[in-house]
Design an enzyme around this catalytic site. Structure first.
Site, PDB file in Angstrom:
ATOM      1  N   GLU A  54       0.807  -1.226   0.000  1.00 35.26           N
ATOM      2  CA  GLU A  54       0.000   0.000   0.000  1.00 35.26           C
ATOM      3  C   GLU A  54       0.836   1.270   0.000  1.00 35.26           C
ATOM      4  O   GLU A  54       0.398   2.305  -0.494  1.00 35.26           O
ATOM      5  CB  GLU A  54      -0.963  -0.008   1.189  1.00 35.26           C
ATOM      6  CG  GLU A  54      -2.095  -1.014   1.076  1.00 35.26           C
ATOM      7  CD  GLU A  54      -1.724  -2.414   1.537  1.00 35.26           C
ATOM      8  OE1 GLU A  54      -0.528  -2.645   1.865  1.00 35.26           O
ATOM      9  OE2 GLU A  54      -2.610  -3.286   1.575  1.00 35.26           O
ATOM     10  N   HIS A 117     -11.258  -8.373  12.774  1.00 38.17           N
ATOM     11  CA  HIS A 117      -9.870  -8.370  12.309  1.00 38.17           C
ATOM     12  C   HIS A 117      -9.544  -7.034  11.624  1.00 38.17           C
ATOM     13  O   HIS A 117     -10.441  -6.326  11.182  1.00 38.17           O
ATOM     14  CB  HIS A 117      -9.597  -9.545  11.355  1.00 38.17           C
ATOM     15  CG  HIS A 117     -10.250  -9.439  10.011  1.00 38.17           C
ATOM     16  ND1 HIS A 117     -11.592  -9.689   9.798  1.00 38.17           N
ATOM     17  CD2 HIS A 117      -9.745  -9.120   8.791  1.00 38.17           C
ATOM     18  CE1 HIS A 117     -11.869  -9.541   8.521  1.00 38.17           C
ATOM     19  NE2 HIS A 117     -10.779  -9.187   7.880  1.00 38.17           N
ATOM     20  N   HIS A 118      -8.295  -6.717  11.568  1.00 37.90           N
ATOM     21  CA  HIS A 118      -7.788  -5.428  11.068  1.00 37.90           C
ATOM     22  C   HIS A 118      -8.182  -4.234  11.952  1.00 37.90           C
ATOM     23  O   HIS A 118      -8.023  -3.081  11.560  1.00 37.90           O
ATOM     24  CB  HIS A 118      -8.233  -5.118   9.621  1.00 37.90           C
ATOM     25  CG  HIS A 118      -7.771  -6.113   8.606  1.00 37.90           C
ATOM     26  ND1 HIS A 118      -6.708  -6.958   8.804  1.00 37.90           N
ATOM     27  CD2 HIS A 118      -8.227  -6.384   7.356  1.00 37.90           C
ATOM     28  CE1 HIS A 118      -6.539  -7.716   7.719  1.00 37.90           C
ATOM     29  NE2 HIS A 118      -7.449  -7.401   6.830  1.00 37.90           N
TER      30      HIS A 118
END
Ligand SMILES: Cc1ncc(C[n+]2csc(CCOP(=O)(O)OP(=O)(O)O)c2C)c(N)n1
Ligand SMILES: [Mg+2]
Length: 566
Positions: A54, A117-118
């Site tokens: 990213e 999650h994340h």
């Protein structure tokens, strides 16, 4: 009230990006954005380009926007967003408009603080958005109720402010159908207030008439606000010399007869400094003086300098608001007679003649920085897109006069190394017709090297020069000339294209001497493959400018009791 039609939220976002002139979305997939990726795939004329990570996506989106005006990046929540943030901050610092979209967790998890999650599994969903708040000019987490209005608000802010914006698209709302405006979103901005623009133009016209030593001083916003043509026209009609800061390299043709030179306080050539600092009519286009473009803050602009920004003009005791820079400049141009053949101002006529670019290679001589950049000056062609990485490359290229219509891309303010390789990808995605030439140091290259695979896989054919000087030469001139911390592991760089893209043939070579450089250039010049040229240079070989700059930086960074005095 305008007319409405039906669209899904995701399709509407794609539609708006296209209307704003974005044809590629650059990023990395993740479970929270896969549904939006399907919608991108379903949108004609909009293509997703996957990058290796990213951070590279953000750099690539930055490069894309610098040539295309606006770009879009897609990440997945948290992990993707925070990886991208350095690149987003770079775009924020350098006034590059990019739309950062993230696929966020389903909206009910965010609204009811459900650990997923994340996230940090603590129900906190504001932390990631808060990070982006610091480096974007508008942020939103879309909901079913407000998606259409919010998308338009944020995209408008991006274009108006020429800086990044951040959109969280919860994964379970992308396919919901909403009412969206039929009217397209365009790059049109709010026009200035007619009377204010007229008053401002009249004021400038009056001041210009009286001026004996008029000048223009440009920083990067001249490019970001798309003012270069009108500024050039103004300079030509009124016979005004113009200078730029080093952070605005080549935004207006450096070969233009009215180009005075680079202004940077005591780092300027004496004539440039004397003229700019004693101008009696100076329009300065949004200058931002940092230590590296001001000779360590030795700039001294006249007290009555006219500071022109996107939406106002400020002078010591006067200000005009409700204007746009474009309207004021074009109003001033319209008030002047058509271009005539005028004698160049004295300051320009007394300028040193240009060095000619006849370079005679010494076949067996080892390559040096001094000779390399002289040779490159003759290699560049009009329209090239030339990219210089932080380090010796950017410092040296700052001193090379580029051909007309060549574009120079660098990150002079934010200065994050590794930026240029993905930025090259972005720029190529927008316009592969123009020849692209990148100069990148070995240290910088190691940060974002993976993106070479995307560049090759996309079939692009830039010329990449890798400066192998076995480490961080720029840093060696600041501190730690022979310290291990300034070494980087030596790689077989020229093998990388093969490793990263085994099925595409590239031209790769390693250059030690001037003769080998000539050979490499003659192949690269008209090559139909990507060229990857590794240049072997001595670790302490550096452009002259760096030598003084390194010492100044050490003094500035560490103060009089710093390590240099030990
Ligand atoms: C992301 C990031 N990390 C660290 C730095 C500090 N830094 C600035 S220039 C530089 C060295 C660049 O070395 P190289 O790319 O090899 O260029 P050279 O000067 O050797 O040509 C470093 C480590 C930075 N600017 N950005
Ligand atoms: Mg290096």
């Amino acid at each position: 009230m305008g007319k409405f039609m039906k669209s899904t939220i995701g399709a509407f976002l794609c539609h708006r990006l296209k209307q704003m002139g974005v044809n590629h979305v650059i990023g990395v997939p993740g479970d929270y954005n896969l549904e939006f990726l399907e919608q991108i795939n379903d949108t004609e004329g909009l293509e997703f380009i996957g990058t290796c990570n990213e951070l590279n996506a953000a750099y690539a989106a930055d490069g894309y926007a610098r040539v295309g005006g606006l770009s879009a990046m897609l990440t997945t929540y948290g992990v993707g967003d925070l990886s991208a943030l350095n690149g987003v901050a770079g775009a924020y610092a350098e006034h590059v408009p990019m739309v950062c979209i993230t696929g966020a967790p389903p909206i009910h998890t965010m609204q009811h603080a459900i650990p997923v999650h994340h996230s940090a599994a603590d129900g906190n969903f504001s932390n990631v958005l808060n990070c982006f708040r610091e480096f974007t000019v508008a942020q939103t987490c879309l909901t079913y109720a407000d998606a259409a209005q919010e998308i338009d608000r944020v995209l408008r802010a991006c274009w108006r402010e020429k800086r990044p914006v951040y959109i969280q698209l919860p994964s379970d709302i992308a396919y919901l159908t909403i009412d969206v405006p039929e009217q397209p979103l365009t790059r049109q901005l709010q026009q200035g207030d007619e009377k204010s623009v007229a008053a401002c133009v009249a004021y400038l016209q009056g001041s210009l008439k009286k001026a004996k030593r008029p000048a223009l001083l440009l920083d990067m916003d001249a490019d970001r606000l798309h003012l270069t043509e009108v500024l050039c026209e103004l300079a030509e009609r009124a016979n005004i010399p113009f200078a730029s800061l080093s952070s605005a390299k080549n935004v207006i043709d450096e070969n233009h007869p009215l180009f005075l030179g680079v202004y940077g306080g005591q780092h300027s050539l004496p004539d440039v400094r004397e003229y700019i600092e004693n101008a009696d009519f100076l329009i300065a286009l949004s200058p931002r003086f940092i230590e590296v473009n001001s000779g360590h803050y030795t700039q001294a602009l006249p007290s009555d300098t006219l500071y022109l920004h996107a939406f106002d003009l400020l002078q010591e005791n006067r200000s005009f608001t409700g204007i746009t820079a474009y309207e004021v400049l074009s109003g001033l141009v319209a008030s002047l007679p058509e271009k005539t053949h005028q004698a160049l101002p004295d300051v320009i006529r007394s300028k040193a003649p240009k060095v000619n670019n006849n370079f005679l290679p010494h076949e067996f001589e080892a390559l040096t920085q001094a000779r390399l950049w002289q040779r490159m000056a003759a290699f560049f062609r009009p329209q090239d897109i030339i990219i210089g990485e932080n380090g010796t490359s950017n410092i040296a290229l700052n001193g090379v006069t580029l051909p007309p219509q060549a574009t120079y891309i660098a990150q002079p303010v934010w200065g994050s190394i590794g930026y240029t390789l993905p930025a090259l990808l972005g720029s190529l995605l927008h316009n592969a017709q123009r020849r692209h030439i990148l100069f990148i140091g070995d240290g910088s290259f190691q940060l974002t090297v993976q993106e070479l695979s995307t560049i090759i896989a996309q079939g692009f054919k830039p010329i990449i020069f890798l400066l192998n000087n076995k480490g961080y030469t720029i840093e060696r001139y600041i501190l730690g000339e022979s310290a291990r911390y300034n070494d980087v592991n030596n790689w077989q760089y020229s093998q990388l294209p093969k490793v990263l893209s085994p099925n595409v043939e590239c031209f790769t070579t390693v250059v030690h001497t001037e003769g080998e450089l000539e050979q490499a250039l003659s192949i690269a010049e008209d090559n139909h493959k990507l060229s990857f040229i590794e240049l072997m240079l001595d670790p302490m070989d550096a452009p002259e400018k760096l030598k003084g700059f390194g010492k100044k930086t050490a003094d500035f960074d560490y103060g009089p009791y710093g390590p240099q005095t030990l």
